[in-house]
Design an enzyme around this catalytic site. Structure first.
Site, short mmCIF file in Angstrom:
data_model
loop_
_atom_site.label_atom_id
_atom_site.label_comp_id
_atom_site.label_asym_id
_atom_site.label_seq_id
_atom_site.Cartn_x
_atom_site.Cartn_y
_atom_site.Cartn_z
N TYR A 33 0.73 -1.27 0.24
CA TYR A 33 0.03 -0.23 0.12
C TYR A 33 1.00 1.63 0.11
O TYR A 33 2.40 1.15 0.54
CB TYR A 33 -1.10 -0.14 1.33
CG TYR A 33 -0.18 0.70 3.05
CD1 TYR A 33 0.59 -0.26 3.64
CD2 TYR A 33 -0.57 1.88 3.51
CE1 TYR A 33 0.86 -0.53 4.46
CE2 TYR A 33 -0.22 1.58 5.25
CZ TYR A 33 0.92 0.48 4.89
OH TYR A 33 1.43 1.41 6.47
N LYS A 149 6.59 -1.59 1.86
CA LYS A 149 5.04 -1.04 2.32
C LYS A 149 3.90 -2.28 2.25
O LYS A 149 3.06 -2.21 1.41
CB LYS A 149 5.07 -0.23 1.74
CG LYS A 149 3.87 1.08 3.14
CD LYS A 149 5.07 2.64 2.28
CE LYS A 149 3.76 3.37 3.21
NZ LYS A 149 2.90 3.42 5.05
N GLU A 182 11.32 3.19 14.74
CA GLU A 182 10.46 3.54 14.02
C GLU A 182 10.04 3.59 14.81
O GLU A 182 9.38 2.67 15.73
CB GLU A 182 10.80 3.40 12.20
CG GLU A 182 9.92 2.12 12.53
CD GLU A 182 9.79 1.76 10.80
OE1 GLU A 182 9.36 3.05 9.57
OE2 GLU A 182 9.54 0.63 9.89
N LEU A 207 10.85 1.08 7.33
CA LEU A 207 10.95 1.75 5.95
C LEU A 207 11.12 3.45 5.63
O LEU A 207 11.06 4.08 6.69
CB LEU A 207 8.90 1.88 6.11
CG LEU A 207 8.10 2.80 4.94
CD1 LEU A 207 7.98 1.66 3.80
CD2 LEU A 207 7.44 3.09 4.68
N1 PDD Z 1 2.52 5.28 7.23
N2 PDD Z 1 7.31 4.33 8.65
C1 PDD Z 1 6.45 2.91 9.26
C2 PDD Z 1 6.42 1.66 9.54
C3 PDD Z 1 4.97 3.84 8.54
O1 PDD Z 1 3.88 2.69 8.13
C4 PDD Z 1 5.46 4.71 7.35
C5 PDD Z 1 3.87 5.40 7.02
C6 PDD Z 1 6.48 5.52 7.87
C7 PDD Z 1 6.65 7.14 7.32
O2 PDD Z 1 6.55 6.54 5.28
P1 PDD Z 1 5.82 8.23 4.74
O3 PDD Z 1 6.77 9.12 5.39
O4 PDD Z 1 6.11 7.19 3.54
O5 PDD Z 1 4.61 7.80 5.36
C8 PDD Z 1 7.50 5.05 8.26
C9 PDD Z 1 1.78 5.23 6.69
C10 PDD Z 1 1.20 6.64 7.07
C11 PDD Z 1 0.02 4.52 6.86
O6 PDD Z 1 0.24 3.09 7.28
O7 PDD Z 1 -1.25 5.18 7.22
#
Ligand code: PDD
Length: 287
Positions: A33, A149, A182, A207
């Site tokens: 996703y 992801k 994270e 991620l």
């Molecule tokens: N999550 N780390 C994890 C485990 C994440 O699920 C996400 C993003 C990030 C930050 O990634 P980005 O800056 O590309 O959004 C880091 C999304 C927002 C979610 O699961 O809804």
């Protein structure tokens, strides 16, 4: 206003938006996703998320469901039909629907594609950021490919609920070495006790956040030094500032970690400034 979702080629009312019971996303979490922030009806960090989507699909050998142009069109149309000015758009691609069996389904099984979009009140988000939020920690129990992801988010769900159960907003996960990896859905950052901005390097099992990547560009422009090096919970608790980044959250100041106040217990100047810069940049470059 009624919401609309895109499901496998059709825009359908949200309350009738369904996938098959044998969708591999449903049965095996066999899918990926992306989440884009929507600023003024347009997507932030567009290319970064699109590139990461293709990487995730490729790493899992899931077919690319449609051209980049068509997919962009679907994302934009879903935002438009839901009249989202500020919020997020969510895209999920799974290995498709097939009789339940662990190996990949027969070649040519079309991937499933789902897109939804929802509004987030920017005033509310800014008010949350102005106060800052509480963070708690938990052991990182996830698998070894957190760079992909995937929709396999059970450990992340448990971590986030761990936070909610304790009245906190986010949960930072901690690896076997005692270093923060994270957040449950965010990347974690601190300004350590020596004033050094730090976040975990992406060689670790985390991620590579698109918000993180854009922030790296902003830091370069602002001449702010960054050390991509892990930190312990204790180091984070002694930090001058702490914050986390993600689509939808942008840059969110953390004001306590496991009940220990960070700095003076208020959002710090650096996190506050970086949030402004990120939103400015996101709005400017959104497509
Ligand atoms: N999550 N780390 C994890 C485990 C994440 O699920 C996400 C993003 C990030 C930050 O990634 P980005 O800056 O590309 O959004 C880091 C999304 C927002 C979610 O699961 O809804």
């Amino acid at each position: 206003m009624s919401r609309v979702a895109y499901v496998n080629g059709q825009y359908v009312p949200h309350n009738r938006a369904t996938v098959h019971v044998e969708d591999r996303g449903f049965q095996f979490a066999d899918g990926v996703y992306e989440v884009w922030s929507v600023f003024d009806g347009r997507m932030a960090d567009f290319d970064g998320h699109m590139t990461r989507l293709h990487r995730s699909l490729s790493e899992l050998r899931i077919d690319i469901p449609m051209s980049r142009e068509s997919l962009t069109q679907v994302l934009k149309e879903t935002i438009r039909r839901n009249r989202v000015r500020n919020g997020i758009v969510y895209l999920q691609v799974t290995r498709g629907t097939a009789r339940r069996d662990h190996p990949f389904p027969p070649e040519g099984t079309p991937p499933s594609v789902v897109v939804t979009s929802k509004s987030i009140n920017p005033m509310k988000s800014d008010a949350t950021a102005a106060n800052g939020v509480a963070v708690v920690t938990t052991p990182d129990i996830r698998w070894g490919r957190c760079d992909i992801k995937t929709v396999g988010l059970l450990a992340n769900v448990l971590a986030k609920q761990h936070a909610r159960d304790r009245g906190a907003y986010e949960c930072w996960m901690v690896d076997d070495m005692g270093l923060v990896t994270e957040g449950s859905s965010t990347n974690a950052w601190i300004i350590d006790e020596h004033g050094k901005l730090r976040t975990r390097d992406t060689q670790a099992n985390i991620l590579k956040g698109c918000t993180r990547t854009t922030l790296l560009d902003i830091l370069k422009e602002e001449g702010i030094e960054l050390e991509e090096r892990g930190f312990t919970v204790e180091e984070a608790q002694r930090a001058k500032e702490a914050f986390f980044t993600a689509a939808g959250a942008f840059v969110m100041p953390a004001v306590s970690i496991d009940g220990v106040k960070i700095g003076n217990g208020k959002p710090g100047p650096v996190a506050t400034r970086l949030r402004e810069l990120y939103i400015e940049r996101g709005t400017r470059d959104a497509v």
